[in-house]
Design a protein around this motif. Structure first.
Motif, PDB file in Angstrom:
ATOM      1  N   PRO A  12       0.840  -1.209   0.000  1.00 37.02           N
ATOM      2  CA  PRO A  12       0.000   0.000   0.000  1.00 37.02           C
ATOM      3  C   PRO A  12       0.870   1.253   0.000  1.00 37.02           C
ATOM      4  O   PRO A  12       2.040   1.221   0.379  1.00 37.02           O
ATOM      5  CB  PRO A  12      -0.802  -0.127   1.308  1.00 37.02           C
ATOM      6  N   ASP A  13       0.271   2.372  -0.413  1.00 35.00           N
ATOM      7  CA  ASP A  13       0.973   3.660  -0.411  1.00 35.00           C
ATOM      8  C   ASP A  13       1.562   3.961   0.966  1.00 35.00           C
ATOM      9  O   ASP A  13       1.009   3.535   2.006  1.00 35.00           O
ATOM     10  CB  ASP A  13       0.003   4.791  -0.766  1.00 35.00           C
ATOM     11  N   TYR A  14       2.655   4.705   0.975  1.00 33.33           N
ATOM     12  CA  TYR A  14       3.212   5.194   2.239  1.00 33.33           C
ATOM     13  C   TYR A  14       2.107   5.931   2.987  1.00 33.33           C
ATOM     14  O   TYR A  14       1.383   6.746   2.396  1.00 33.33           O
ATOM     15  CB  TYR A  14       4.396   6.118   1.947  1.00 33.33           C
ATOM     16  N   PRO A  15       1.937   5.673   4.278  1.00 34.54           N
ATOM     17  CA  PRO A  15       0.723   6.136   4.969  1.00 34.54           C
ATOM     18  C   PRO A  15       0.641   7.639   5.253  1.00 34.54           C
ATOM     19  O   PRO A  15      -0.448   8.147   5.512  1.00 34.54           O
ATOM     20  CB  PRO A  15       0.761   5.354   6.289  1.00 34.54           C
ATOM     21  N   GLU A  16       1.745   8.358   5.174  1.00 30.23           N
ATOM     22  CA  GLU A  16       1.749   9.747   5.628  1.00 30.23           C
ATOM     23  C   GLU A  16       1.869  10.713   4.455  1.00 30.23           C
ATOM     24  O   GLU A  16       2.721  10.549   3.586  1.00 30.23           O
ATOM     25  CB  GLU A  16       2.942   9.948   6.581  1.00 30.23           C
ATOM     26  N   SER A  17       0.995  11.732   4.426  1.00 29.74           N
ATOM     27  CA  SER A  17       1.128  12.798   3.429  1.00 29.74           C
ATOM     28  C   SER A  17       2.362  13.631   3.765  1.00 29.74           C
ATOM     29  O   SER A  17       2.581  14.011   4.923  1.00 29.74           O
ATOM     30  CB  SER A  17      -0.112  13.694   3.428  1.00 29.74           C
ATOM     31  N   LEU A  18       3.164  13.932   2.751  1.00 33.10           N
ATOM     32  CA  LEU A  18       4.438  14.613   2.993  1.00 33.10           C
ATOM     33  C   LEU A  18       4.517  15.998   2.361  1.00 33.10           C
ATOM     34  O   LEU A  18       5.538  16.681   2.502  1.00 33.10           O
ATOM     35  CB  LEU A  18       5.592  13.751   2.453  1.00 33.10           C
ATOM     36  N   LEU A  19       3.469  16.436   1.661  1.00 32.34           N
ATOM     37  CA  LEU A  19       3.553  17.701   0.940  1.00 32.34           C
ATOM     38  C   LEU A  19       3.900  18.881   1.840  1.00 32.34           C
ATOM     39  O   LEU A  19       4.746  19.718   1.502  1.00 32.34           O
ATOM     40  CB  LEU A  19       2.240  17.989   0.202  1.00 32.34           C
ATOM     41  N   ALA A  20       3.243  18.961   3.000  1.00 32.67           N
ATOM     42  CA  ALA A  20       3.504  20.092   3.904  1.00 32.67           C
ATOM     43  C   ALA A  20       4.950  20.080   4.385  1.00 32.67           C
ATOM     44  O   ALA A  20       5.609  21.132   4.448  1.00 32.67           O
ATOM     45  CB  ALA A  20       2.538  20.049   5.091  1.00 32.67           C
ATOM     46  N   SER A  21       5.469  18.901   4.712  1.00 39.03           N
ATOM     47  CA  SER A  21       6.856  18.798   5.170  1.00 39.03           C
ATOM     48  C   SER A  21       7.831  19.134   4.049  1.00 39.03           C
ATOM     49  O   SER A  21       8.858  19.787   4.270  1.00 39.03           O
ATOM     50  CB  SER A  21       7.136  17.381   5.681  1.00 39.03           C
ATOM     51  N   ILE A  22       7.523  18.682   2.818  1.00 41.47           N
ATOM     52  CA  ILE A  22       8.377  19.004   1.675  1.00 41.47           C
ATOM     53  C   ILE A  22       8.408  20.512   1.447  1.00 41.47           C
ATOM     54  O   ILE A  22       9.470  21.112   1.237  1.00 41.47           O
ATOM     55  CB  ILE A  22       7.876  18.282   0.408  1.00 41.47           C
ATOM     56  N   LEU A 242       5.711   9.749  -5.288  1.00 42.20           N
ATOM     57  CA  LEU A 242       6.594  10.848  -5.667  1.00 42.20           C
ATOM     58  C   LEU A 242       6.828  11.819  -4.513  1.00 42.20           C
ATOM     59  O   LEU A 242       7.880  12.457  -4.437  1.00 42.20           O
ATOM     60  CB  LEU A 242       6.032  11.573  -6.886  1.00 42.20           C
ATOM     61  N   GLU A 243       5.896  11.912  -3.592  1.00 37.13           N
ATOM     62  CA  GLU A 243       6.129  12.700  -2.372  1.00 37.13           C
ATOM     63  C   GLU A 243       7.283  12.084  -1.573  1.00 37.13           C
ATOM     64  O   GLU A 243       8.185  12.788  -1.099  1.00 37.13           O
ATOM     65  CB  GLU A 243       4.869  12.752  -1.508  1.00 37.13           C
ATOM     66  N   VAL A 244       7.235  10.775  -1.430  1.00 34.38           N
ATOM     67  CA  VAL A 244       8.290  10.078  -0.686  1.00 34.38           C
ATOM     68  C   VAL A 244       9.639  10.275  -1.379  1.00 34.38           C
ATOM     69  O   VAL A 244      10.660  10.540  -0.731  1.00 34.38           O
ATOM     70  CB  VAL A 244       7.964   8.571  -0.552  1.00 34.38           C
ATOM     71  N   VAL A 245       9.638  10.155  -2.705  1.00 26.70           N
ATOM     72  CA  VAL A 245      10.872  10.340  -3.470  1.00 26.70           C
ATOM     73  C   VAL A 245      11.406  11.757  -3.309  1.00 26.70           C
ATOM     74  O   VAL A 245      12.608  11.971  -3.114  1.00 26.70           O
ATOM     75  CB  VAL A 245      10.627  10.009  -4.954  1.00 26.70           C
ATOM     76  N   ALA A 246      10.510  12.748  -3.382  1.00 23.69           N
ATOM     77  CA  ALA A 246      10.940  14.141  -3.240  1.00 23.69           C
ATOM     78  C   ALA A 246      11.573  14.387  -1.881  1.00 23.69           C
ATOM     79  O   ALA A 246      12.621  15.048  -1.769  1.00 23.69           O
ATOM     80  CB  ALA A 246       9.751  15.077  -3.456  1.00 23.69           C
ATOM     81  N   MET A 247      10.962  13.848  -0.828  1.00 29.92           N
ATOM     82  CA  MET A 247      11.529  14.030   0.510  1.00 29.92           C
ATOM     83  C   MET A 247      12.865  13.301   0.636  1.00 29.92           C
ATOM     84  O   MET A 247      13.818  13.811   1.251  1.00 29.92           O
ATOM     85  CB  MET A 247      10.551  13.548   1.579  1.00 29.92           C
ATOM     86  N   VAL A 268       7.395  17.884 -10.773  1.00 27.35           N
ATOM     87  CA  VAL A 268       7.827  19.280 -10.658  1.00 27.35           C
ATOM     88  C   VAL A 268       7.193  19.997  -9.459  1.00 27.35           C
ATOM     89  O   VAL A 268       7.906  20.476  -8.575  1.00 27.35           O
ATOM     90  CB  VAL A 268       7.579  20.040 -11.971  1.00 27.35           C
ATOM     91  N   PRO A 269       5.855  20.110  -9.362  1.00 26.92           N
ATOM     92  CA  PRO A 269       5.302  20.815  -8.205  1.00 26.92           C
ATOM     93  C   PRO A 269       5.527  20.070  -6.893  1.00 26.92           C
ATOM     94  O   PRO A 269       5.715  20.698  -5.847  1.00 26.92           O
ATOM     95  CB  PRO A 269       3.810  20.937  -8.532  1.00 26.92           C
ATOM     96  N   ILE A 270       5.507  18.736  -6.938  1.00 28.67           N
ATOM     97  CA  ILE A 270       5.691  17.958  -5.710  1.00 28.67           C
ATOM     98  C   ILE A 270       7.060  18.240  -5.103  1.00 28.67           C
ATOM     99  O   ILE A 270       7.193  18.333  -3.877  1.00 28.67           O
ATOM    100  CB  ILE A 270       5.508  16.453  -6.006  1.00 28.67           C
TER     101      ILE A 270
END
Length: 465
Positions: A12-22, A242-247, A268-270
């Protein structure tokens, strides 16, 4: 295999949204993501960002001084030969270095290219690395384009058609006369495109298990272990991947390592901690002109032909076909272009919508360079048609990467535009700057490989507000 079956086999997808932290980490870095875009469709996942169609040092420095999160520079390199691309990229890189120095703004570089693997790789990336003093950088290859149904699983790049996973090597895009290829496995694709200089066994990989189970820490560690100057491919099948990759990339960069991105538009935006694919919703007040709208179709991929046929059958459009064979042999192109321009003006001023499209028989040369020359001749003719227009359309739609780039820069004479957002997933709308041929006109950049059969007609309907 059906996509749902394959997805069910994955963690399953990584459980935590990371956009705010990124976003927090990115803002703290005080950098701008500079996207060198090989055709205008790379803006398809962004909103409220500026795209430059020229690379004057003063213009780039001026924009960087504003400290934007993202700045696009449209190179249109996919329309050029490899030798011309290297020269162009070196020129842009040299100017960008000066603009960075003058503005005092640090940058992260993304070489944005096609999610179906068409483009000048590795020549373009190598030229960027050479010019921007990034020869030791790890090239991170991320072609996943979630909005368009392009995902990478087990190192194989797929496109999704009718809920089926199709390796891109089995798609029409792999048979491109200029950028064709045989391998959907990205490690083997890198070996193929580098002519064996980089072996598939030497290509690093970030797996979906790394991303979804290990999270940013595991991804960052994998990236830090990549030897300098190598290539690392990234598997991804969702925005969260891609959030996980960006972080993970941010963490790896903080350790002092350098990475040069070759990616599709989704990342790009992520990478800046921004939502990808934010929609643009046209309003009735946007389309108050009594004039008709103008659609120009240059792309030849099968998907575009299906969309054009649907538009002609279901939309209320006056249509004109541009015979490509005649363009290539005609001795009086100026008169032909003027005739089409005058007829288009008449229809537009009468409130009629117009579609101008190239004949659907694909004309190819004996080799990739002569095929590019044919593309340039056809695009140049379409530019002449728009140059000759007097009546301002209600809005414009340009179908195809080379078509949309040449019309924006050479016909509308826009050095700068504001990306408003995507009218449908993967289809961005620009607002041209005040100095363009039609100041402030809304301009739809419609990639050749996006959408289903009805999408072109649907976009035109939406743009009516």
């Amino acid at each position: 295999m059906y996509v749902d079956q394959k997805m069910a086999q994955l963690p399953p997808d990584y459980p935590e949204s990371l956009l705010a932290s990124i976003q927090e980490e990115f803002q703290r870095s005080n950098k701008t993501i500079v996207v060198l875009d090989d055709d205008p469709t790379g803006t398809q996942t962004c909103s409220n960002v500026t795209v430059l169609t020229t690379w004057r040092v003063s213009l780039m420095a001026e924009e960087l001084t504003k400290k934007p999160a993202i700045l696009f520079i449209l190179t249109n390199s996919r329309s050029l030969s490899e030798s011309d691309v290297v020269k162009l990229t070196e020129e842009i890189g040299t100017n960008l270095k000066r603009a960075v120095h003058e503005s005092g703004r640090e940058i992260v570089v993304i070489s944005r290219s096609d999610s179906t693997l068409r483009g000048h790789f590795p020549a373009e990336v190598d030229a960027i690395a050479e010019t921007l003093t990034m020869k030791n950088a790890v090239t991170v290859l991320i072609p996943a384009f979630v909005e368009g149904g392009r995902i990478t699983i087990d190192d194989i790049h797929y496109l999704i058609e009718n809920q089926e996973l199709i390796p891109v090597s089995e798609s029409p895009f792999a048979r491109d006369v200029v950028f064709g290829y045989k391998n959907a496995n990205l490690k083997k694709w890198v070996e193929e495109k580098t002519g064996g200089r980089i072996k598939a066994s030497e290509v690093n990989s970030i797996s979906l298990e790394d991303i979804r189970i290990g999270g940013p820490t595991a991804v960052g560690e994998r990236l830090k272990r990549c030897p300098e100057g190598t290539v690392c491919i990234v598997n991804a099948a969702s925005y969260r991947d891609l959030e996980v990759v960006a972080m993970g990339l941010i963490r790896a960069e903080k350790s002092g390592r350098t990475y040069l991105y070759r990616s599709s538009a989704t990342l790009v935006p992520i990478r800046a901690g921004m939502e990808s694919g934010k929609p643009y919703t046209p309003q009735k007040t946007d389309a108050v002109s009594a004039n008709g709208a103008l659609v120009i179709v240059g792309s030849h991929v099968p998907k575009t032909t299906q969309q054009l046929n649907w538009l002609l059958e279901n939309g209320n459009y006056q249509a004109m076909e541009v015979n490509v064979g005649e363009i290539l042999t005609s001795v009086d192109l100026v008169a032909q272009a003027q005739t089409i321009s005058r007829q288009t003006d008449q229809w537009l001023s009468a409130g009629m919508n117009v579609v101008i499209y190239t004949s659907r028989q694909l004309e190819v040369g004996l080799d990739s360079e002569s095929s590019l020359a044919i593309n340039a001749a056809v695009s140049g003719f379409l530019v002449s048609v728009v140059n000759g227009l007097i009546v301002r359309p209600k809005f414009m739609v340009a179908k195809g990467g080379i078509t949309s780039s040449d019309l924006a820069t050479k016909a509308l004479s826009a050095e700068k535009a504001l990306v408003l957002g995507a009218v449908i997933p993967g289809v961005p709308v620009w607002q041209m700057d005040a100095a363009s041929k039609f100041p402030g006109i809304r301009y739809v950049v419609f990639p050749g490989n996006v959408g289903d059969e009805t999408s072109l007609e649907a976009v035109c309907r939406k743009m009516e507000g």
